[in-house]
Design a protein around this motif. Structure first.
Motif, PDB file in Angstrom:
ATOM      1  N   UNK A  14       5.241 -31.961 -46.373  1.00 16.03           N
ATOM      2  CA  UNK A  14       4.228 -30.977 -45.992  1.00 16.03           C
ATOM      3  C   UNK A  14       2.857 -31.639 -45.928  1.00 16.03           C
ATOM      4  N   UNK A  15       1.930 -31.000 -45.233  1.00 15.57           N
ATOM      5  CA  UNK A  15       0.611 -31.614 -45.080  1.00 15.57           C
ATOM      6  C   UNK A  15      -0.208 -31.509 -46.357  1.00 15.57           C
ATOM      7  N   UNK A  16       0.211 -30.669 -47.296  1.00 17.74           N
ATOM      8  CA  UNK A  16      -0.428 -30.585 -48.619  1.00 17.74           C
ATOM      9  C   UNK A  16       0.646 -30.250 -49.640  1.00 17.74           C
ATOM     10  N   UNK A  17       0.287 -30.316 -50.935  1.00 11.68           N
ATOM     11  CA  UNK A  17       1.269 -30.203 -51.993  1.00 11.68           C
ATOM     12  C   UNK A  17       1.752 -28.797 -52.277  1.00 11.68           C
ATOM     13  N   UNK A  22      -4.854 -37.353 -37.435  1.00 10.42           N
ATOM     14  CA  UNK A  22      -6.065 -37.352 -38.263  1.00 10.42           C
ATOM     15  C   UNK A  22      -6.493 -35.925 -38.603  1.00 10.42           C
ATOM     16  N   UNK A  23      -6.364 -35.002 -37.640  1.00  8.43           N
ATOM     17  CA  UNK A  23      -6.701 -33.606 -37.912  1.00  8.43           C
ATOM     18  C   UNK A  23      -5.742 -33.004 -38.933  1.00  8.43           C
ATOM     19  N   UNK A  24      -4.485 -33.408 -38.869  1.00 13.67           N
ATOM     20  CA  UNK A  24      -3.493 -32.935 -39.841  1.00 13.67           C
ATOM     21  C   UNK A  24      -3.868 -33.396 -41.246  1.00 13.67           C
ATOM     22  N   UNK A  25      -4.334 -34.636 -41.365  1.00 14.28           N
ATOM     23  CA  UNK A  25      -4.781 -35.140 -42.664  1.00 14.28           C
ATOM     24  C   UNK A  25      -5.998 -34.362 -43.162  1.00 14.28           C
ATOM     25  N   UNK A  26      -6.947 -34.084 -42.277  1.00 18.87           N
ATOM     26  CA  UNK A  26      -8.143 -33.345 -42.674  1.00 18.87           C
ATOM     27  C   UNK A  26      -7.774 -31.971 -43.236  1.00 18.87           C
ATOM     28  N   UNK A  57     -17.237 -36.312 -50.082  1.00 22.76           N
ATOM     29  CA  UNK A  57     -15.984 -35.761 -49.564  1.00 22.76           C
ATOM     30  C   UNK A  57     -14.933 -36.845 -49.369  1.00 22.76           C
ATOM     31  N   UNK A  58     -15.349 -38.036 -48.940  1.00 17.42           N
ATOM     32  CA  UNK A  58     -14.352 -39.075 -48.662  1.00 17.42           C
ATOM     33  C   UNK A  58     -13.649 -39.517 -49.943  1.00 17.42           C
ATOM     34  N   UNK A  59     -14.373 -39.491 -51.083  1.00 23.23           N
ATOM     35  CA  UNK A  59     -13.715 -39.859 -52.338  1.00 23.23           C
ATOM     36  C   UNK A  59     -12.717 -38.789 -52.759  1.00 23.23           C
ATOM     37  N   UNK A  60     -13.107 -37.544 -52.613  1.00 19.99           N
ATOM     38  CA  UNK A  60     -12.190 -36.462 -52.963  1.00 19.99           C
ATOM     39  C   UNK A  60     -10.959 -36.491 -52.059  1.00 19.99           C
ATOM     40  N   UNK A  61     -11.159 -36.820 -50.798  1.00 21.48           N
ATOM     41  CA  UNK A  61     -10.024 -36.882 -49.869  1.00 21.48           C
ATOM     42  C   UNK A  61      -9.070 -38.010 -50.243  1.00 21.48           C
ATOM     43  N   UNK A  62      -9.582 -39.116 -50.785  1.00 19.36           N
ATOM     44  CA  UNK A  62      -8.697 -40.208 -51.190  1.00 19.36           C
ATOM     45  C   UNK A  62      -7.819 -39.783 -52.363  1.00 19.36           C
ATOM     46  N   UNK A  63      -8.373 -38.979 -53.278  1.00 21.87           N
ATOM     47  CA  UNK A  63      -7.575 -38.447 -54.381  1.00 21.87           C
ATOM     48  C   UNK A  63      -6.522 -37.479 -53.839  1.00 21.87           C
ATOM     49  N   UNK A  64      -6.925 -36.612 -52.920  1.00 22.98           N
ATOM     50  CA  UNK A  64      -5.989 -35.646 -52.341  1.00 22.98           C
ATOM     51  C   UNK A  64      -4.855 -36.353 -51.606  1.00 22.98           C
ATOM     52  N   UNK A  65      -5.169 -37.427 -50.910  1.00 22.56           N
ATOM     53  CA  UNK A  65      -4.128 -38.185 -50.194  1.00 22.56           C
ATOM     54  C   UNK A  65      -3.072 -38.686 -51.173  1.00 22.56           C
ATOM     55  N   UNK A  66      -3.508 -39.136 -52.345  1.00 20.27           N
ATOM     56  CA  UNK A  66      -2.559 -39.627 -53.346  1.00 20.27           C
ATOM     57  C   UNK A  66      -1.728 -38.496 -53.932  1.00 20.27           C
TER      58      UNK A  66
END
Length: 469
Positions: free
Chosen positions: A71-74, A98-102, A127-136
Motif C-alpha cells: 500500500x502507499x501508506x501503512x 513521485x505523486x504516489x510517494x507524496x 517536510x523532507x526529513x519527515x518524509x524520509x521517516x515516513x518512507x521507512x
C-alpha cells in the motif's frame, strides 16, 4: 502554520548588503519549508476526496521480484483511488510514482506519525526529513503495525529537526529494532544485535546518469564481502596500471568493478552452455549492444556543443559518441547493428494487430511512455491506438476511425494505458510523436520527445479567460 514574509525580487538582490542577503536566504528557506508542509496537507486532502470506490481500485506500489503489492501508506491509513494520483502528479510536474510517494508520505504522517506531522506544521521539522521517516515506516519489512509506528513517532518527533539525516536514519532503525525486541521478549537486552531492518542493499541509481556516461552505485554489504570486494578491485586496478593504464586510481577502481561484473556474466553464460562468438579468453561476450543508426541527427534533436551524441534506451540519457565507441571496442562486447528505420515515414497495417516493424518505429520515436512526465522505457510499454480501433466498422461499411498507422499509435505503460481507457483522461496526436493530454479537471499538457509542457490551464470557476487577439 508559520507565516513567512516574501523576500526581495531578483532585481533587488544586487543591492543587498551581506547581512541582508543572509536574512533573505533564511526567509526563502523558511518559505520553502512552509510551502512543502502545506503541500503535504493538500496532498492528504486530495486523497480524502478520492477513496477507491470513487474512481478505481486502491493505489499500491508494485514490489520488484514479488507477486504482492505494498500500500502507499501503512496500516491504519485510508486507501486512495489509483487513478486520482496521475492528475496530482501532472499538476506538480512530477511522475505518477513521485505523486504516489507524496500522497503516501502525507497519509503516513497524518495518521500514523501525528507528532512528527505536528512538528512539520509548527516549523520545527522540515517536510523532507519527515518524509524520509515516513518512507521507512511505510516500507519496513516486516510491516510496522500502527502501534509500532506510534512508538517510532514518539521517539523520533522531538529530535528529528535537530539531528542530521544520517543520524535520523540510524535513530529510526534503532527505534524499530528496540520496539520489535521488546514485543518479542520484554526481558531481552536491546543491545544483543537484533535488527529487524536489514541495512544491506545494492542500489544502481539509473535515474541519475551523468552526461559522460557514468552512473552512481550505492551499496551496504556484509563486512567480509566488502573486504573481499575491496581486495578484488584493488588487485584489478593495480593490474591495469602494470599494463600501462594512464587512468587515475579512482577511474581504474571504477573500471575494475565493471570488469568483475562482465567477467561474472561471461562465466555464467559459459557455464550454461551458451553458444556464440567467443573472446580471446574462450568466453562468450558479456556485454551486448544494439545500435540503431540514424543518418540525420536532426531527427532526434540530440545535438550538443560536445559533438556527435547517442542516446541510451535503458536510461533515456545522452552519451557522447566516443563513449559508445569505447563500449563497442571492449573485447567483452557483442555489437548488433539494426537496420535504419526512418522515423518520419508513415507506416500502416490493415488490421488491428501491430507488426514488429511499426512497433519498433513507435518505440524508437516515442522513447518512453507518452503520458506527461512518465519516463518508463517505450520498449516495455503497450502500443496504444490513440483513436480506438472500431472492430465493427468494416462489417457496417464505415471508415475505420482508429487505423493501425504511425500517426494513430503511441507508447503507453500499462498503468497509463489503463488510465486512458478507464478514466476521464483523454489525449490526441497533434503530429507524429506529439500528444496533447486533457486531465479530468481540464488541465492540458503537450508531450513530445523534448518532455512535457503545460498548456493553458482551465479557467477558474466564475472567472472567464480574456480573449486573445
Amino acid at each position: 502554520m508559520i507565516e513567512v514574509a516574501a523576500g526581495p525580487g531578483a532585481g533587488e538582490v544586487e543591492d543587498l548588503a551581506a547581512s541582508d542577503l543572509l536574512a533573505s536566504i533564511r526567509l526563502e528557506r523558511a518559505a520553502e519549508n512552509t510551502a512543502a508542509a502545506r503541500q503535504l496537507v493538500l496532498a492528504a486532502q486530495w486523497a480524502d476526496l478520492h477513496p477507491p470506490e470513487s474512481i478505481h481500485s486502491a493505489a499500491a506500489f508494485t514490489v520488484p521480484g514479488c507477486e504482492h503489492e505494498e500500500p502507499i501508506a501503512g496500516d491504519g491509513t485510508p486507501l486512495v483511488a489509483e487513478f486520482c494520483i496521475a492528475e496530482l502528479g501532472t499538476v506538480l510536474g512530477i511522475s505518477t510514482t513521485a505523486a504516489k510517494k507524496l500522497i503516501g508520505h502525507a497519509l503516513e504522517l497524518r495518521h500514523r506519525l501525528p507528532r512528527l506531522w505536528d512538528q512539520v506544521h509548527a516549523g520545527r521539522v522540515p517536510a523532507w526529513r519527515a518524509r524520509s521517516v515516513a518512507e521507512t515506516t511505510i516500507h519496513t519489512n516486516p510491516v510496522l503495525t500502527r502501534e509500532a509506528a506510534g512508538f517510532v513517532d514518539a521517539q523520533v518527533a522531538a529530535v528529528a529537526g535537530r539531528i542530521g539525516p544520517a543520524q535520523l536514519d540510524r535513530l529510526v532503525a534503532e527505534t524499530i529494532k528496540r520496539y520489535d525486541l521488546a514485543v518479542a521478549d520484554p526481558t531481552a537486552d536491546p543491545e544483543d544485535g537484533y535488527l529487524s531492518v536489514d541495512p544491506r542493499h545494492v542500489t544502481v541509481h539509473d535515474d541519475d546518469v551523468h552526461f559522460a556516461g557514468t552512473m552512481r552505485i550505492e551499496a551496504e554489504v556484509d563486512l567480509a564481502d566488502a573486504l573481499d570486494l575491496d581486495r578484488a578491485v584493488a588487485h584489478d586496478a593495480a593490474t591495469q596500471k602494470a599494463l600501462g593504464s594512464q587512468l587515475s586510481l579512482d577511474a581504474r577502481r571504477a573500471k575494475a568493478l565493471g570488469n568483475l561484473a562482465r567477467t561474472q556474466t561471461a562465466l555464467d553464460l559459459h557455464a550454461s552452455g551458451a553458444t556464440g562468438p567467443a573472446d580471446t579468453d574462450g568466453l562468450p561476450p558479456a556485454r551486448e549492444m544494439v545500435i540503431h543508426a540514424h543518418f540525420d541527427a536532426t531527427l532526434s534533436g540530440d545535438t550538443t556543443v560536445f559533438g556527435p551524441t547517442g542516446r541510451m534506451e535503458n536510461g533515456q540519457r545522452l552519451v557522447l559518441l566516443e563513449q559508445i565507441q569505447a563500449w563497442c571496442g571492449d573485447t567483452h562486447t557483442s555489437v548488433t547493428i539494426k537496420p535504419v528505420i526512418d522515423l518520419n515515414t508513415p507506416l500502416t497495417a490493415q488490421g488491428y494487430d501491430i507488426p514488429d516493424r511499426i512497433r519498433e518505429q513507435i518505440i524508437l520515436r516515442d522513447r518512453t511512455c507518452v503520458f506527461p512526465n512518465c519516463s518508463r522505457p517505450a520498449r516495455g510499454c503497450d502500443i496504444d491506438h490513440v483513436v480506438p480501433w472500431d472492430e465493427h466498422a468494416d462489417a457496417e461499411g464505415r471508415p475505420q476511425p482508429g487505423p493501425t498507422t504511425t500517426s494513430n499509435l503511441a507508447a503507453l505503460c500499462r498503468f497509463h494505458h489503463r488510465l486512458k481507457t478507464h478514466s476521464g483522461w483523454r489525449y490526441e496526436a497533434s503530429a507524429p510523436g506529439v500528444f496533447e493530454w486533457t486531465a479530468p479537471h481540464g488541465y492540458r499538457y503537450r508531450r513530445d520527445h523534448t518532455g512535457t509542457t503545460e498548456l493553458d490551464p482551465p479557467d477558474p470557476p466564475g472567472i472567464p479567460r480574456p480573449r486573445r487577439r
